[in-house]
Design a protein around this motif. Sequence first.
Motif, mmCIF file in Angstrom:
data_model
loop_
_atom_site.group_PDB
_atom_site.id
_atom_site.type_symbol
_atom_site.label_atom_id
_atom_site.label_comp_id
_atom_site.label_asym_id
_atom_site.label_seq_id
_atom_site.Cartn_x
_atom_site.Cartn_y
_atom_site.Cartn_z
ATOM 1 N N THR A 39 3.306 -6.903 -2.506
ATOM 2 C CA THR A 39 2.499 -6.417 -1.389
ATOM 3 C C THR A 39 3.184 -5.201 -0.788
ATOM 4 O OG1 THR A 39 1.685 -8.636 -0.903
ATOM 5 C CG2 THR A 39 1.500 -6.994 0.845
ATOM 6 N N LEU A 40 2.460 -4.089 -0.725
ATOM 7 C CA LEU A 40 3.005 -2.847 -0.192
ATOM 8 C C LEU A 40 2.904 -2.833 1.328
ATOM 9 C CD1 LEU A 40 1.457 -0.297 -2.726
ATOM 10 C CD2 LEU A 40 3.667 -1.468 -2.842
ATOM 11 N N GLN A 41 3.987 -2.452 1.977
ATOM 12 C CA GLN A 41 4.033 -2.368 3.431
ATOM 13 C C GLN A 41 3.487 -1.018 3.906
ATOM 14 O OE1 GLN A 41 4.948 -5.056 5.353
ATOM 15 N NE2 GLN A 41 4.997 -6.076 3.351
ATOM 16 N N PRO A 42 3.231 -0.864 5.202
ATOM 17 C CA PRO A 42 2.674 0.402 5.715
ATOM 18 C C PRO A 42 3.587 1.588 5.437
ATOM 19 C CG PRO A 42 2.501 -1.341 7.354
ATOM 20 C CD PRO A 42 3.342 -1.884 6.258
ATOM 21 N N GLY A 43 2.970 2.737 5.260
ATOM 22 C CA GLY A 43 3.724 3.959 5.031
ATOM 23 C C GLY A 43 3.223 4.724 3.817
ATOM 24 N N PHE A 44 4.061 5.667 3.365
ATOM 25 C CA PHE A 44 3.741 6.492 2.197
ATOM 26 C C PHE A 44 4.145 5.725 0.939
ATOM 27 C CE2 PHE A 44 4.798 9.613 -1.024
ATOM 28 C CZ PHE A 44 3.751 10.518 -0.938
ATOM 29 N N ARG A 45 3.156 5.494 0.055
ATOM 30 C CA ARG A 45 3.426 4.720 -1.164
ATOM 31 C C ARG A 45 2.842 5.456 -2.376
ATOM 32 N NH1 ARG A 45 6.451 3.015 1.817
ATOM 33 N NH2 ARG A 45 6.680 0.900 2.669
ATOM 34 N N TRP A 46 3.436 5.125 -3.536
ATOM 35 C CA TRP A 46 2.972 5.742 -4.785
ATOM 36 C C TRP A 46 2.810 4.668 -5.843
ATOM 37 C CZ3 TRP A 46 4.706 6.462 -9.870
ATOM 38 C CH2 TRP A 46 4.013 7.446 -10.603
ATOM 39 N N ILE A 47 1.685 4.732 -6.544
ATOM 40 C CA ILE A 47 1.429 3.803 -7.639
ATOM 41 C C ILE A 47 1.206 4.593 -8.924
ATOM 42 C CG2 ILE A 47 0.417 2.075 -6.103
ATOM 43 C CD1 ILE A 47 -2.343 2.970 -7.095
ATOM 44 N N ILE A 48 1.339 3.932 -10.042
ATOM 45 C CA ILE A 48 1.143 4.585 -11.326
ATOM 46 C C ILE A 48 -0.359 4.672 -11.606
ATOM 47 C CG2 ILE A 48 1.649 4.502 -13.797
ATOM 48 C CD1 ILE A 48 4.048 2.749 -13.135
ATOM 49 N N PRO A 49 -0.900 5.864 -11.636
ATOM 50 C CA PRO A 49 -2.349 5.993 -11.886
ATOM 51 C C PRO A 49 -2.748 5.402 -13.237
ATOM 52 C CG PRO A 49 -1.425 8.058 -11.080
ATOM 53 C CD PRO A 49 -0.264 7.170 -11.393
ATOM 54 N N LEU A 50 -3.962 4.814 -13.264
ATOM 55 C CA LEU A 50 -4.554 4.204 -14.457
ATOM 56 C C LEU A 50 -3.848 2.929 -14.897
ATOM 57 C CD1 LEU A 50 -5.148 7.425 -16.626
ATOM 58 C CD2 LEU A 50 -6.698 6.343 -15.005
ATOM 59 N N VAL A 51 -2.691 2.666 -14.327
ATOM 60 C CA VAL A 51 -1.933 1.466 -14.698
ATOM 61 C C VAL A 51 -1.930 0.459 -13.551
ATOM 62 C CG1 VAL A 51 0.346 0.567 -15.363
ATOM 63 C CG2 VAL A 51 -0.483 2.732 -16.312
ATOM 64 N N GLU A 52 -1.730 0.992 -12.352
ATOM 65 C CA GLU A 52 -1.650 0.129 -11.178
ATOM 66 C C GLU A 52 -2.820 0.403 -10.243
ATOM 67 O OE1 GLU A 52 3.222 -0.278 -10.943
ATOM 68 O OE2 GLU A 52 2.169 1.025 -9.538
ATOM 69 N N THR A 53 -3.279 -0.651 -9.579
ATOM 70 C CA THR A 53 -4.327 -0.543 -8.558
ATOM 71 C C THR A 53 -3.875 -1.334 -7.332
ATOM 72 O OG1 THR A 53 -5.495 -2.462 -9.443
ATOM 73 C CG2 THR A 53 -6.185 -0.289 -10.233
ATOM 74 N N ILE A 54 -4.502 -1.028 -6.212
ATOM 75 C CA ILE A 54 -4.174 -1.761 -4.983
ATOM 76 C C ILE A 54 -5.460 -2.279 -4.347
ATOM 77 C CG2 ILE A 54 -2.080 -0.438 -4.536
ATOM 78 C CD1 ILE A 54 -3.646 1.109 -2.393
ATOM 79 N N GLN A 55 -5.325 -3.341 -3.581
ATOM 80 C CA GLN A 55 -6.429 -3.881 -2.788
ATOM 81 C C GLN A 55 -5.971 -3.977 -1.349
ATOM 82 O OE1 GLN A 55 -8.383 -7.263 -4.443
ATOM 83 N NE2 GLN A 55 -9.480 -7.770 -2.562
ATOM 84 N N ILE A 56 -6.690 -3.311 -0.468
ATOM 85 C CA ILE A 56 -6.306 -3.218 0.937
ATOM 86 C C ILE A 56 -6.807 -4.455 1.689
ATOM 87 C CG2 ILE A 56 -6.484 -1.875 3.056
ATOM 88 C CD1 ILE A 56 -4.881 -0.500 0.906
ATOM 89 N N VAL A 57 -5.939 -5.006 2.563
ATOM 90 C CA VAL A 57 -6.289 -6.156 3.396
ATOM 91 C C VAL A 57 -5.972 -5.810 4.843
ATOM 92 C CG1 VAL A 57 -5.859 -8.583 3.886
ATOM 93 C CG2 VAL A 57 -5.829 -7.769 1.517
ATOM 94 N N ASP A 58 -6.938 -6.021 5.716
ATOM 95 C CA ASP A 58 -6.765 -5.763 7.145
ATOM 96 C C ASP A 58 -6.165 -7.006 7.794
ATOM 97 O OD1 ASP A 58 -7.022 -5.129 9.879
ATOM 98 O OD2 ASP A 58 -8.786 -3.900 9.471
ATOM 99 N N ILE A 59 -5.047 -6.839 8.511
ATOM 100 C CA ILE A 59 -4.373 -7.983 9.122
ATOM 101 C C ILE A 59 -4.639 -8.076 10.624
ATOM 102 C CG2 ILE A 59 -2.561 -8.015 7.372
ATOM 103 C CD1 ILE A 59 -0.712 -6.677 9.433
ATOM 104 N N ARG A 60 -5.594 -7.285 11.129
ATOM 105 C CA ARG A 60 -5.968 -7.407 12.530
ATOM 106 C C ARG A 60 -6.882 -8.614 12.721
ATOM 107 N NH1 ARG A 60 -8.309 -1.452 13.423
ATOM 108 N NH2 ARG A 60 -9.188 -2.003 11.392
ATOM 109 N N VAL A 61 -7.157 -8.935 13.983
ATOM 110 C CA VAL A 61 -8.109 -10.009 14.272
ATOM 111 C C VAL A 61 -9.504 -9.544 13.858
ATOM 112 C CG1 VAL A 61 -9.173 -11.414 16.072
ATOM 113 C CG2 VAL A 61 -6.724 -10.935 16.149
ATOM 114 N N ILE A 62 -10.171 -10.342 13.043
ATOM 115 C CA ILE A 62 -11.479 -9.999 12.499
ATOM 116 C C ILE A 62 -12.530 -10.914 13.130
ATOM 117 C CG2 ILE A 62 -12.868 -9.790 10.399
ATOM 118 C CD1 ILE A 62 -10.248 -9.434 8.863
ATOM 119 N N THR A 63 -13.680 -10.356 13.401
ATOM 120 C CA THR A 63 -14.773 -11.104 14.027
ATOM 121 C C THR A 63 -15.966 -11.166 13.083
ATOM 122 O OG1 THR A 63 -14.081 -10.309 16.209
ATOM 123 C CG2 THR A 63 -16.277 -11.253 16.030
#
Length: 247
Positions: A39-63
């Motif tokens: 799991t990637l923490q906040p900030g500037f991050r780099w992933i390997i294109p075409l090899v790696e993907t990310i899925q964003i999750v919001d950790i705020r209170v959701i309604t």
Amino acid sequence: MNPLILFSLGFIVFLLSGIRIIFEYKRALKFRFGKYINTLQPGFRWIIPLVETIQIVDIRVITINIDSQEVMTEDNVPCSIDGVVFFKIIDPEKAVLEVEEYKFAIMQLAQAALRDVCGKVELDTILSKREEIGKNIKRIVEKETESWGIIIIDVKIKDIQLPENMRRMMANQAEAERSRRARIILALAEEQAAENLLAAGKLIDKSPSAIKLRLYQTLANIAAEKNSTILFPFPEEVLPRNTKKDE
């Protein structure tokens, strides 16, 4: 064009396409060829294109809203009830890997719990104890979502829609209750006034002068309108009066 320049430009594009900016209120799950890595923490991050993907999750209170549910209460009154659920993701990994669509799943759980809880109580309880009903729904939903890395902050009942005939009956009941209270208050006022008049009469009866003053005051109030004529067929002194003194 020089092949070296083309290669350099392609390499630069390759590097830039892997840049990701993750905001403070989000987390990113990184997958490599479909396999979860970390799991990637906040900030500037780099992933390997075409090899790696990310899925964003919001950790705020959701309604999310609980759609209006048709419920038959314990006293056989049909009503439509809706609400709202507040939740927060505390473990992004579980929220993504353990359940397909956590928002949809939570909404379905909340709807089923609302029908179950409201169907076991009477209408008066639902109307007067919304907070308690919400806590019972929250308790049921959070048992399931705990294994998904999600905590339920709160569940609120927003609106309760009743049939038109039931609303008229409740309005009549409320009007009858207000009328009953008004009559009780009026009766108490009459009782207190009678007690005070009785006490005042006993006090005035002890003094002939007080009786005369009270008589003259009454006459003055009547004469203030100037539309009446007062006749005394005999002097006031011959009026009978109680000379017995209270022991």
